[in-house]
Design a protein around this motif. Structure first.
Motif, PDB file in Angstrom:
ATOM      1  N   GLU A  41      57.551  29.213 -11.054  1.00  0.00           N
ATOM      2  CA  GLU A  41      56.542  29.747  -9.786  1.00  0.00           C
ATOM      3  C   GLU A  41      57.079  29.963  -8.581  1.00  0.00           C
ATOM      4  O   GLU A  41      57.099  31.138  -7.994  1.00  0.00           O
ATOM      5  CB  GLU A  41      55.345  28.720  -9.915  1.00  0.00           C
ATOM      6  N   VAL A  42      57.863  29.051  -8.235  1.00  0.00           N
ATOM      7  CA  VAL A  42      58.606  29.118  -6.889  1.00  0.00           C
ATOM      8  C   VAL A  42      59.764  30.233  -6.785  1.00  0.00           C
ATOM      9  O   VAL A  42      59.722  30.962  -5.839  1.00  0.00           O
ATOM     10  CB  VAL A  42      59.090  27.563  -6.348  1.00  0.00           C
ATOM     11  N   LEU A  43      60.507  30.275  -7.939  1.00  0.00           N
ATOM     12  CA  LEU A  43      61.381  31.481  -8.107  1.00  0.00           C
ATOM     13  C   LEU A  43      60.791  32.722  -8.067  1.00  0.00           C
ATOM     14  O   LEU A  43      61.402  33.739  -7.584  1.00  0.00           O
ATOM     15  CB  LEU A  43      62.136  31.127  -9.516  1.00  0.00           C
ATOM     16  N   GLU A  44      59.539  32.814  -8.427  1.00  0.00           N
ATOM     17  CA  GLU A  44      59.097  34.141  -8.347  1.00  0.00           C
ATOM     18  C   GLU A  44      57.912  34.311  -7.337  1.00  0.00           C
ATOM     19  O   GLU A  44      57.297  35.474  -7.147  1.00  0.00           O
ATOM     20  CB  GLU A  44      58.033  34.303  -9.913  1.00  0.00           C
ATOM     21  N   GLY A  45      58.236  33.485  -6.286  1.00  0.00           N
ATOM     22  CA  GLY A  45      57.521  33.671  -4.976  1.00  0.00           C
ATOM     23  C   GLY A  45      55.881  33.042  -4.992  1.00  0.00           C
ATOM     24  O   GLY A  45      55.299  33.664  -3.936  1.00  0.00           O
ATOM     25  N   ARG A  46      55.529  32.716  -5.981  1.00  0.00           N
ATOM     26  CA  ARG A  46      54.335  31.724  -6.093  1.00  0.00           C
ATOM     27  C   ARG A  46      53.982  30.561  -5.672  1.00  0.00           C
ATOM     28  O   ARG A  46      54.993  29.788  -5.078  1.00  0.00           O
ATOM     29  CB  ARG A  46      53.560  32.005  -7.236  1.00  0.00           C
ATOM     30  N   ARG A  47      53.073  29.895  -5.419  1.00  0.00           N
ATOM     31  CA  ARG A  47      52.742  28.500  -5.151  1.00  0.00           C
ATOM     32  C   ARG A  47      52.799  27.666  -6.375  1.00  0.00           C
ATOM     33  O   ARG A  47      52.343  28.081  -7.458  1.00  0.00           O
ATOM     34  CB  ARG A  47      51.431  28.385  -4.473  1.00  0.00           C
ATOM     35  N   PRO A  48      53.468  26.529  -6.396  1.00  0.00           N
ATOM     36  CA  PRO A  48      53.506  25.623  -7.287  1.00  0.00           C
ATOM     37  C   PRO A  48      51.969  24.870  -7.507  1.00  0.00           C
ATOM     38  O   PRO A  48      51.194  24.838  -6.716  1.00  0.00           O
ATOM     39  CB  PRO A  48      54.395  24.387  -7.160  1.00  0.00           C
ATOM     40  N   ARG A  49      51.644  24.637  -9.045  1.00  0.00           N
ATOM     41  CA  ARG A  49      50.316  24.177  -9.060  1.00  0.00           C
ATOM     42  C   ARG A  49      50.379  22.681  -9.593  1.00  0.00           C
ATOM     43  O   ARG A  49      51.173  22.422 -10.554  1.00  0.00           O
ATOM     44  CB  ARG A  49      49.731  25.126 -10.088  1.00  0.00           C
ATOM     45  N   VAL A  50      49.422  21.991  -8.892  1.00  0.00           N
ATOM     46  CA  VAL A  50      49.117  20.556  -9.812  1.00  0.00           C
ATOM     47  C   VAL A  50      47.584  20.422 -10.157  1.00  0.00           C
ATOM     48  O   VAL A  50      46.945  20.862  -9.467  1.00  0.00           O
ATOM     49  CB  VAL A  50      49.576  19.443  -8.504  1.00  0.00           C
ATOM     50  N   TYR A  51      47.735  19.573 -11.180  1.00  0.00           N
ATOM     51  CA  TYR A  51      46.159  19.244 -11.591  1.00  0.00           C
ATOM     52  C   TYR A  51      45.671  18.246 -10.605  1.00  0.00           C
ATOM     53  O   TYR A  51      46.075  17.262 -10.286  1.00  0.00           O
ATOM     54  CB  TYR A  51      46.204  18.670 -12.955  1.00  0.00           C
ATOM     55  N   GLY A  52      44.080  18.443 -10.227  1.00  0.00           N
ATOM     56  CA  GLY A  52      43.389  17.727  -9.368  1.00  0.00           C
ATOM     57  C   GLY A  52      44.022  17.334  -8.138  1.00  0.00           C
ATOM     58  O   GLY A  52      44.404  18.098  -7.577  1.00  0.00           O
ATOM     59  N   ASP A  53      44.143  16.046  -7.932  1.00  0.00           N
ATOM     60  CA  ASP A  53      44.717  15.593  -6.807  1.00  0.00           C
ATOM     61  C   ASP A  53      46.130  15.357  -6.488  1.00  0.00           C
ATOM     62  O   ASP A  53      46.627  15.235  -5.712  1.00  0.00           O
ATOM     63  CB  ASP A  53      44.164  14.397  -6.230  1.00  0.00           C
ATOM     64  N   GLY A  54      46.749  15.715  -7.640  1.00  0.00           N
ATOM     65  CA  GLY A  54      48.307  15.832  -7.887  1.00  0.00           C
ATOM     66  C   GLY A  54      48.651  14.351  -7.502  1.00  0.00           C
ATOM     67  O   GLY A  54      49.989  14.199  -7.659  1.00  0.00           O
ATOM     68  N   ARG A  55      47.984  13.230  -7.897  1.00  0.00           N
ATOM     69  CA  ARG A  55      48.485  11.981  -7.458  1.00  0.00           C
ATOM     70  C   ARG A  55      48.707  11.349  -8.962  1.00  0.00           C
ATOM     71  O   ARG A  55      49.355   9.952  -8.954  1.00  0.00           O
ATOM     72  CB  ARG A  55      47.614  11.125  -6.846  1.00  0.00           C
ATOM     73  N   HIS A  56      48.592  11.938 -10.091  1.00  0.00           N
ATOM     74  CA  HIS A  56      49.308  11.548 -11.253  1.00  0.00           C
ATOM     75  C   HIS A  56      50.907  11.035 -11.250  1.00  0.00           C
ATOM     76  O   HIS A  56      51.572  11.651 -10.929  1.00  0.00           O
ATOM     77  CB  HIS A  56      48.850  12.567 -12.544  1.00  0.00           C
ATOM     78  N   VAL A  57      50.991   9.988 -11.604  1.00  0.00           N
ATOM     79  CA  VAL A  57      52.585   9.508 -11.383  1.00  0.00           C
ATOM     80  C   VAL A  57      52.998   9.415 -12.964  1.00  0.00           C
ATOM     81  O   VAL A  57      52.612   9.105 -13.679  1.00  0.00           O
ATOM     82  CB  VAL A  57      52.530   7.903 -10.947  1.00  0.00           C
TER      83      VAL A  57
ATOM     84  N   LEU B 162      59.449  22.783  -3.428  1.00  0.00           N
ATOM     85  CA  LEU B 162      59.261  23.589  -2.339  1.00  0.00           C
ATOM     86  C   LEU B 162      60.310  23.295  -1.139  1.00  0.00           C
ATOM     87  O   LEU B 162      60.768  24.342  -0.768  1.00  0.00           O
ATOM     88  CB  LEU B 162      58.142  23.293  -1.795  1.00  0.00           C
ATOM     89  N   ARG B 163      60.578  22.447  -0.677  1.00  0.00           N
ATOM     90  CA  ARG B 163      61.666  21.797   0.081  1.00  0.00           C
ATOM     91  C   ARG B 163      63.011  22.381  -0.503  1.00  0.00           C
ATOM     92  O   ARG B 163      63.838  22.973   0.486  1.00  0.00           O
ATOM     93  CB  ARG B 163      61.606  20.343   0.352  1.00  0.00           C
ATOM     94  N   LEU B 164      63.524  22.105  -1.482  1.00  0.00           N
ATOM     95  CA  LEU B 164      64.616  22.591  -1.978  1.00  0.00           C
ATOM     96  C   LEU B 164      64.736  24.135  -1.827  1.00  0.00           C
ATOM     97  O   LEU B 164      65.888  24.640  -2.051  1.00  0.00           O
ATOM     98  CB  LEU B 164      64.924  22.207  -3.449  1.00  0.00           C
ATOM     99  N   ALA B 165      63.519  24.730  -2.067  1.00  0.00           N
ATOM    100  CA  ALA B 165      63.450  26.369  -1.925  1.00  0.00           C
ATOM    101  C   ALA B 165      63.503  26.878  -0.492  1.00  0.00           C
ATOM    102  O   ALA B 165      63.424  28.059  -0.372  1.00  0.00           O
ATOM    103  CB  ALA B 165      62.452  26.758  -2.934  1.00  0.00           C
ATOM    104  N   GLY B 166      63.243  25.721   0.308  1.00  0.00           N
ATOM    105  CA  GLY B 166      63.383  26.205   1.648  1.00  0.00           C
ATOM    106  C   GLY B 166      61.792  26.739   2.135  1.00  0.00           C
ATOM    107  O   GLY B 166      61.813  27.533   3.301  1.00  0.00           O
ATOM    108  N   ARG B 167      60.954  25.921   1.423  1.00  0.00           N
ATOM    109  CA  ARG B 167      59.495  26.550   1.717  1.00  0.00           C
ATOM    110  C   ARG B 167      58.805  25.305   2.049  1.00  0.00           C
ATOM    111  O   ARG B 167      59.274  24.296   2.169  1.00  0.00           O
ATOM    112  CB  ARG B 167      58.959  27.081   0.496  1.00  0.00           C
ATOM    113  N   ASP B 168      57.572  25.702   2.770  1.00  0.00           N
ATOM    114  CA  ASP B 168      56.678  24.506   3.285  1.00  0.00           C
ATOM    115  C   ASP B 168      56.324  23.601   2.254  1.00  0.00           C
ATOM    116  O   ASP B 168      55.668  24.306   1.329  1.00  0.00           O
ATOM    117  CB  ASP B 168      55.331  25.156   3.918  1.00  0.00           C
TER     118      ASP B 168
ATOM    119  N   LEU C 113      52.519  15.747  -7.332  1.00  0.00           N
ATOM    120  CA  LEU C 113      52.209  16.220  -6.012  1.00  0.00           C
ATOM    121  C   LEU C 113      54.029  16.121  -5.346  1.00  0.00           C
ATOM    122  O   LEU C 113      54.319  16.985  -4.762  1.00  0.00           O
ATOM    123  CB  LEU C 113      51.345  15.767  -5.319  1.00  0.00           C
ATOM    124  N   GLU C 114      54.768  14.994  -5.452  1.00  0.00           N
ATOM    125  CA  GLU C 114      55.839  14.725  -4.778  1.00  0.00           C
ATOM    126  C   GLU C 114      56.679  15.653  -5.503  1.00  0.00           C
ATOM    127  O   GLU C 114      57.674  16.241  -4.721  1.00  0.00           O
ATOM    128  CB  GLU C 114      55.855  13.452  -4.856  1.00  0.00           C
TER     129      GLU C 114
END
Length: 332
Positions: A195-211, A255-261, A248-249
């Motif tokens: 998703e990031v390589l294609e310029g989109r936002r990564p997606r996480v289920y719910g609150d993203g806190r699933h470990v 995103l950080r590794l791709a230089g994005r927010d 989420l982490e």
């Protein structure tokens, strides 16, 4: 062990194990794989043809399985339907491959007296609360909560029963979430990377806190080989690399590794019955067999994985559109 049969050996974890065996032993490897969409024959390309061969077939078909087991000194059972979202859509293939397939393989192993190693998943244990300091061990009760994990837990029970009832020479390993090259884009890490390589936002289920407890597939392969060679018959070994991170982490790290927010994450509808936390204590594997993970820096290994996907877009891009269409249909 001069001849090893690897079921599911053209899949993500299976092909990693086949490459590891080819690099670290002199064994000849036969791969049995149904070549479902999650498999990739390309992942076996470049391996020596005189030592690695691919047989296309179903692990639930006795006519295919029996002669291959009869040729082998050892069997490593990795063939499985493993994607939770697909299991929620249609559990039938999971019951057939994970339960019937395991039964078929066990009966062939029993007939031929061959050494077996069965690869399972931490999902058989259910989940832990986010604030629970505990981690799963080999003694934890099996409490599966999804069609996928229930089918894998059932397979584990079958293996243990065949060891006790019929004296099978078998071991089991229970692994945490794998990441690395050749993983199908329907899975969490490659989906977010692509998703990031294609310029989109990564997606996480719910609150993203699933470990999840993340392990590089090469470390997992090294652990499986150690258990196959030195593990105690009848024992289960937990395979984890102390890599607990929330979804989420992981998305933020990509995103950080791709230089994005790192905050540029999209939250989507949660999966029904989504387990909150997995965590594994691999002390038994480390102390008994001397195994240690080689990938200690998660973000460095994640960066290498991202580079691999960037360099292999011709492999994953044809699969990407169908995967995203399926997720979109579920609002994810």
């Amino acid at each position: 062990m001069e001849r090893v049969l690897v079921t599911g050996g053209a899949g993500f974890v299976g092909s990693s194990f086949v490459r590891h065996v080819a690099a670290h032993t002199d064994a000849a490897v036969t791969v049995l794989d149904k070549l479902t969409p999650a498999a990739s024959p390309e992942s076996l390309a470049g391996l020596p043809e005189d030592r690695v061969r691919l047989v296309v077939g179903d692990v639930a078909d006795p006519a295919v399985v029996d002669p291959l087991v009869g040729e082998a000194d050892a069997v490593v059972h990795l063939a499985a339907e493993s994607h939770n979202d697909n299991a929620l859509e249609d559990p039938a293939p999971f019951v057939n491959t994970n339960l019937v397939g395991t039964f078929t393989l066990l009966e062939a192993v029993r007939r031929h007296g061959v050494r077996l190693h069965h690869v399972s998943t931490d999902e058989v244990y259910g989940d832990l609360d986010l604030d629970d300091p505990a981690r799963f061990t080999e003694e934890s009760a099996l409490r599966p909560s999804s069609p996928y994990s229930a089918s894998k837990a059932g397979a584990d029970h079958l293996v243990r029963a065949w060891v006790r009832s019929f004296g099978l020479r078998a071991t089991i390993s229970v692994s945490s979430n794998n990441y690395g090259p050749w993983q199908h884009v329907e899975k969490f890490v490659p989906r977010q990377i692509t998703e990031v390589l294609e310029g989109r936002r990564p997606r996480v289920y719910g609150d993203g806190r699933h470990v999840r407890d993340w392990i590089h597939t090469e470390d997992h392969s090294a652990a499986v080989l150690a258990i196959l060679e030195r593990g105690r018959i009848g024992e289960t070994y937990v395979v984890g690399a102390d890599g607990e991170r929330s979804n989420l982490e992981v998305a933020q790290a990509i995103l950080r590794l791709a230089g994005r927010d790192p905050a540029d994450v999209e939250h989507v509808a949660d999966r029904p019955g989504h387990d909150r936390r997995y965590a594994l204590d691999a002390a038994k594997l480390r102390t008994e067999l001397g195994w240690e993970p080689g990938y200690h820096d998660f973000e460095m290994a994640l960066a290498d994985t991202m580079h691999w996907y960037a360099d292999h877009a011709d492999w994953w891009r044809p699969r990407k559109a169908a995967v995203e269409a399926a997720y979109a249909a579920r609002g994810q």
